[in-house]
Write a protein that holds these residues in place. Structure first.
Motif, PDB file in Angstrom:
ATOM      1  N   UNK A  43     -30.085 -17.526  -0.164  1.00 17.38           N
ATOM      2  CA  UNK A  43     -29.338 -18.011   0.987  1.00 17.38           C
ATOM      3  C   UNK A  43     -28.810 -16.866   1.836  1.00 17.38           C
ATOM      4  N   UNK A  44     -28.296 -15.832   1.193  1.00 19.38           N
ATOM      5  CA  UNK A  44     -27.761 -14.692   1.938  1.00 19.38           C
ATOM      6  C   UNK A  44     -28.834 -14.052   2.809  1.00 19.38           C
ATOM      7  N   UNK A  45     -30.013 -13.835   2.223  1.00 17.59           N
ATOM      8  CA  UNK A  45     -31.073 -13.168   2.964  1.00 17.59           C
ATOM      9  C   UNK A  45     -31.688 -14.083   4.025  1.00 17.59           C
ATOM     10  N   UNK A  46     -31.538 -15.382   3.855  1.00 16.24           N
ATOM     11  CA  UNK A  46     -32.097 -16.305   4.847  1.00 16.24           C
ATOM     12  C   UNK A  46     -31.208 -16.459   6.070  1.00 16.24           C
ATOM     13  N   UNK A  47     -29.884 -16.526   5.865  1.00 16.72           N
ATOM     14  CA  UNK A  47     -29.002 -16.927   6.959  1.00 16.72           C
ATOM     15  C   UNK A  47     -28.191 -15.778   7.556  1.00 16.72           C
ATOM     16  N   UNK A  48     -27.957 -14.708   6.799  1.00 21.81           N
ATOM     17  CA  UNK A  48     -26.991 -13.689   7.237  1.00 21.81           C
ATOM     18  C   UNK A  48     -27.657 -12.520   7.952  1.00 21.81           C
ATOM     19  N   UNK A  49     -26.913 -11.948   8.917  1.00 26.18           N
ATOM     20  CA  UNK A  49     -27.382 -10.783   9.671  1.00 26.18           C
ATOM     21  C   UNK A  49     -26.970  -9.473   8.998  1.00 26.18           C
ATOM     22  N   UNK A  50     -25.811  -9.484   8.360  1.00 22.66           N
ATOM     23  CA  UNK A  50     -25.252  -8.258   7.797  1.00 22.66           C
ATOM     24  C   UNK A  50     -24.433  -8.635   6.563  1.00 22.66           C
TER      25      UNK A  50
END
Length: 536
Positions: free
Chosen positions: A205-212
């Motif tokens: 989820x972090x790598x899919x939705x987050x920019x930084x």
């Protein structure tokens, strides 16, 4: 970073509580229209930092700039009125009030001194339509599932014209399809110029939705990078304070490898356990005299697996066998009757009863054994208490001392004794040495080893890799509610565990980490984007 481009700047913030330095040097910068992940293990300081930002706590020192202005909010309401809204993991709305009432709670528009219900309903519908939700806003919030309630909380945040929305574990209670809807809304907020702080632990989820991402550890900000500039293994290693290269056993705990042994008798087998979004394919085997370590990031399903085996959470699929027979535990009472004990990671919230004595806390689960016709024999109770105070070297002024007055290590010993006086065959320990001093830590590790040596099966959950690698006969790794790898003792290394925590396919592992890939034995599972909708 210039103040004109960044929405939020937190610099060198410190916060201490009696006996605890919660934040030592916390730093965080969030740009406008950015989805920013905040990650770290339990005790890293994430929650404290959020509470300081939103006015629930007052910082000891440091600076916070929001939208170019220095801020020091005195309450969450003040933060909300100034453009910072928080959506908590546990929805903090009123279930028996309508959707519309929850959205405008405490600031209802009025006409001629009376609440303007037509306007509230119309404005609520508009806010929900903005995030692509169409429901009857006049119905009580409780009539909708947790995903819709989450969306209502987002609509309430949007209604404040928030510039920053803090989401604390927003996907923990959602299924795959609901997560996709939530991510669509988050992206829409970003396109509307709203920034999102996303507190989560599921790497996919972090790598899919987050920019930084900003990574915290032990009250400090230890790294901040764009998501496309950090690998999964690097993120995991940074959270744990390790190098991505191989870390061999360094003998930093009190476990003695020469004392480990395992018998062939299988005590517990868990097969393909499922529980909502928290457990999706978790399996485990525990034998007599064996210490099985459960590894994984926060939110990986370690504690959920332990709770499911103990009967604290009702399973939606899979099977637990105890001593070779199917076990259908409807509550922890059934597990206790099957001679299974469980020490929760939340020692204060779910373990001790602070204002009761050491005697009462230690014998709480065993009172029926001391009772006859409903009357507890104080003589039998005192004999057991005195025995375990001596056996575990519990430092107390006496059995009648209140347990809250003991150190954390001695409280943990009392909780261990609570289960040992029931003569269990299986003991589940969730973070058994967290938050205790070095001396008590060594004593508890020695007790765990002694118990396994006497034939007890021990399931040990720990975020400390040294503790796991040195204390376990076998390690099971969980990720996103699945068992993804298993290591026998001769193949255990910290690097192998970290890689398994970050990836779950051979191709991914070898592409990112070469050191010890021959030791990885991943269990084949479907990739995250191939998981079927649980409602289908």
């Amino acid at each position: 970073m210039s103040q004109t481009t960044s929405l939020l700047q937190i610099e060198h913030v410190k916060k201490s509580f009696p006996g605890v330095q919660a934040l030592v040097d916390a730093n965080l910068t969030i740009q406008r229209s950015q989805i920013h992940a905040l990650v770290g293990q339990n005790g890293a300081g994430k929650s404290t930092l959020i509470k300081i930002l939103t006015g629930a706590y007052h910082r000891d020192s440091g600076d916070i700039l929001f939208d170019g202005n220095s801020i020091d909010f005195k309450s969450p309401q003040q933060a909300q009125n100034n453009g910072i809204s928080t959506i908590y993991q546990e929805i903090n709305l009123i279930p028996f009030r309508s959707v519309a009432e929850n959205i405008f709670l405490g600031r209802e528009p009025r006409r001629f001194g009376f609440i303007d219900w037509p306007k509230i309903h119309a404005e609520s519908r508009k806010l929900l339509e903005r995030i692509s939700i169409s429901i009857d806003v006049r119905k009580p919030l409780r009539t909708y599932n947790i995903a819709i309630q989450q969306m209502v909380a987002i609509a309430r945040a949007v209604s404040f014209e928030s510039k920053l929305v803090v989401m604390d574990e927003p996907t923990s209670s959602l299924n795959e399809q609901e997560v996709l809807v939530l991510f669509s809304i988050i992206r829409q907020l970003k396109s509307d110029g709203v920034s999102v702080m996303f507190v989560g632990h599921r790497l996919d989820e972090l790598f899919e939705i987050c920019d930084r991402v900003t990574i915290m550890r032990d009250g400090r900000t230890v790294d901040a990078r764009d998501m496309d500039k950090i690998t999964r293994v690097e993120l995991v290693a940074t959270m744990l304070g390790k190098e991505s290269s191989d870390v061999q056993r360094s003998g930093q705990t009190s476990f003695d490898a020469t004392k480990h042994h395992t018998e062939n008798k299988i005590l517990v087998e868990a097969h393909d356990l499922r529980y909502g979004h928290k457990l999706r394919d978790a399996s485990l085997t525990l034998r007599s005299g064996e210490i099985v370590g459960l590894a994984g990031l926060l939110g990986s399903g370690r504690s959920e697996l332990a709770r499911a085996i103990f009967g604290a959470d009702k399973l939606e699929g899979g099977q637990v066998d105890v001593a070779g027979k199917p076990a259908h535990f409807s509550s922890p009472r059934d597990a206790i009757h099957a001679r299974i004990g469980f020490c929760s990671e939340d020692r204060k919230g779910e373990g001790i009863i602070p204002y009761l004595s050491v005697r009462d806390n230690l014998t709480l689960a065993a009172l029926p054994l001391f009772a006859r016709y409903g009357i507890v024999s104080r003589t039998k109770q005192r004999q057991v208490v005195d025995q375990f105070i001596r056996r575990l070297s519990i430092k107390t002024s006496g059995p009648e001392q209140k347990i809250r007055e003991l150190s954390g290590g001695n409280q943990q010993k009392v909780l261990l004794a609570r289960w040992l006086c029931l003569n269990p065959q299986v003991l589940i320990l969730d973070e058994p040495t967290r938050g205790i001093d070095v001396g008590a830590r060594a004593e508890i590790q020695g007790i765990i080893e002694e118990l396994a040596g006497n034939g007890l099966g021990v399931m040990m959950i720990s975020s400390d890799l040294e503790e796991l690698t040195e204390g376990s006969d076998r390690i099971v790794v969980l990720r996103d509610g699945r068992t993804v790898a298993e290591f026998p003792r001769e193949q255990i290394s910290q690097s192998a565990i970290m890689v398994a925590m970050a990836q779950d396919t051979d191709e991914e592992i070898q592409g990112e980490f070469v050191g010890d890939t021959n030791l990885i034995q991943p269990i084949k599972v479907d990739s995250a984007d191939e998981v079927p909708d649980e409602k289908a």
